[in-house]
Design an enzyme around this catalytic site. Structure first.
Site, mmCIF file in Angstrom:
data_model
loop_
_atom_site.group_PDB
_atom_site.id
_atom_site.type_symbol
_atom_site.label_atom_id
_atom_site.label_comp_id
_atom_site.label_asym_id
_atom_site.label_seq_id
_atom_site.Cartn_x
_atom_site.Cartn_y
_atom_site.Cartn_z
ATOM 1 N N HIS A 208 19.236 28.795 55.921
ATOM 2 C CA HIS A 208 19.526 28.692 54.489
ATOM 3 C C HIS A 208 19.430 27.219 54.104
ATOM 4 C CE1 HIS A 208 21.978 29.897 50.821
ATOM 5 N NE2 HIS A 208 22.195 28.585 50.844
ATOM 6 N N CYS A 241 26.478 24.756 45.638
ATOM 7 C CA CYS A 241 27.850 25.078 46.021
ATOM 8 C C CYS A 241 28.830 24.568 44.965
ATOM 9 C CB CYS A 241 28.171 24.453 47.376
ATOM 10 S SG CYS A 241 29.878 24.670 47.897
#
Length: 309
Positions: A208, A241
């Site tokens: 990822h 994030c």
């Protein structure tokens, strides 16, 4: 280059891609994007996450979305991200059969993300695994900040090896190594992934990458050189994030597919279909996305020669 002939793409736009967006997409908008991704032959999708809605309001309707898509697309691999045991329970109550538990390699990021140390999350993982086994839910694991932490900086390779040693007895089907804020470089990726595959040869890994510093596709190529054939990507290159400063988007699905197809590597996905979905995504979020191929078109696109006046 020693590269695979085929690569599996797991689409994460409906989870990672949308979680930093100012606009909260409705269930209907998400369903439209989902349908377009399915038309592009996407087979594996992380459709949302079961986190507290006050922390990530963009994910508050994940359960409602699943109820819609699971009735129509029960043959697809539909994955929900969970941060804890409560998330696993909430996902199961909605009928989700595949979940992805995420924790961070670095304590500081894990504290910011789930208010626990890494070791506490590892202990909770055992409870989650027990719950999932009892309720026939497939549990996979993602290790955030594998390649670096925005708070602590370098994450030592020994730390990653130690975490993997804790996970091996649990027999997790797939472990994702996540470059959460785009701190990795191609040499680092090749070295670490090669070491882990040699040390844990029976373990399936997924990668990822974020493109925070423009090295996402280069890092992907390095991981492929090291033997990885499964990757997360996000339509339009959206993502980031919520608990890390400076976080930006994932590697862009259509850019990834364009690169791989131009190299003769199969994905099973339709680039034309992905571009159609990406154009709709831009309309829904209300701004341009980082997608290069959406702006420039595929490499074999031909433009008419300018007419001389």
């Amino acid at each position: 280059m020693n590269l695979p002939k085929k690569v599996q793409i797991n689409e994460v736009v409906l989870r990672d891609g949308l979680q930093l967006e100012d606009k909260v997409l409705t269930v209907d908008e998400k369903k439209i994007l989902f349908d377009l991704l399915v038309t592009a032959n996407v087979q594996s999708l992380e459709f949302g996450s079961f986190v507290h809605p006050k922390l990530v309001p963009q994910m508050a309707n994940s359960g409602d979305l699943f109820e819609l898509i699971s009735k129509e697309y029960d043959h697809l691999k539909l994955i929900a991200l969970i941060p804890n045991l409560k998330g696993a329970r909430n996902a199961h109550e909605k009928g989700v059969a595949k979940v992805n538990f995420v924790f961070s390699a670095s304590d500081t990021h894990n504290q910011q993300n789930v208010q626990k140390s890494t070791e506490e999350s590892l202990r909770e993982l055992k409870e989650i695994l027990s719950y999932c086994e009892e309720h026939a839910v497939l549990l996979n694991v993602s290790i955030a900040t594998t390649f670096g932490c925005p708070f602590e900086g370098e994450v030592k390779k020994d730390r990653i090896h130690w975490i993997l040693e804790q996970l091996m007895p649990l027999k997790i089907e797939t472990i994702t190594l996540a470059d959460t804020t785009g701190m990795a470089n191609p040499q680092q990726v090749y070295d670490l992934v090669s070491e882990l595959r040699n040390r844990f040869p029976e373990q399936a890994f997924n990668l990822h990458f974020h493109n925070t510093r423009g090295m996402g596709l280069a890092n992907m190529l390095s991981a492929m050189e090291a033997g990885i054939t499964s990757f997360d990507a996000s339509l339009g290159g959206l993502g980031g994030c919520p608990f890390a400063p400076g976080a930006t988007g994932n590697i862009c699905t259509e850019d990834v597919v364009h690169m791989l197809h131009s190299m003769g590597i199969e994905t099973g996905l339709s680039l034309e279909g992905l571009l159609s979905a990406s154009r709709t995504l831009q309309q829904f979020v209300g701004h341009e996305t980082p997608s290069y191929v959406l702006k420039a078109g595929p490499y074999d696109r031909k433009y008419p020669a300018p007419v001389k006046k």
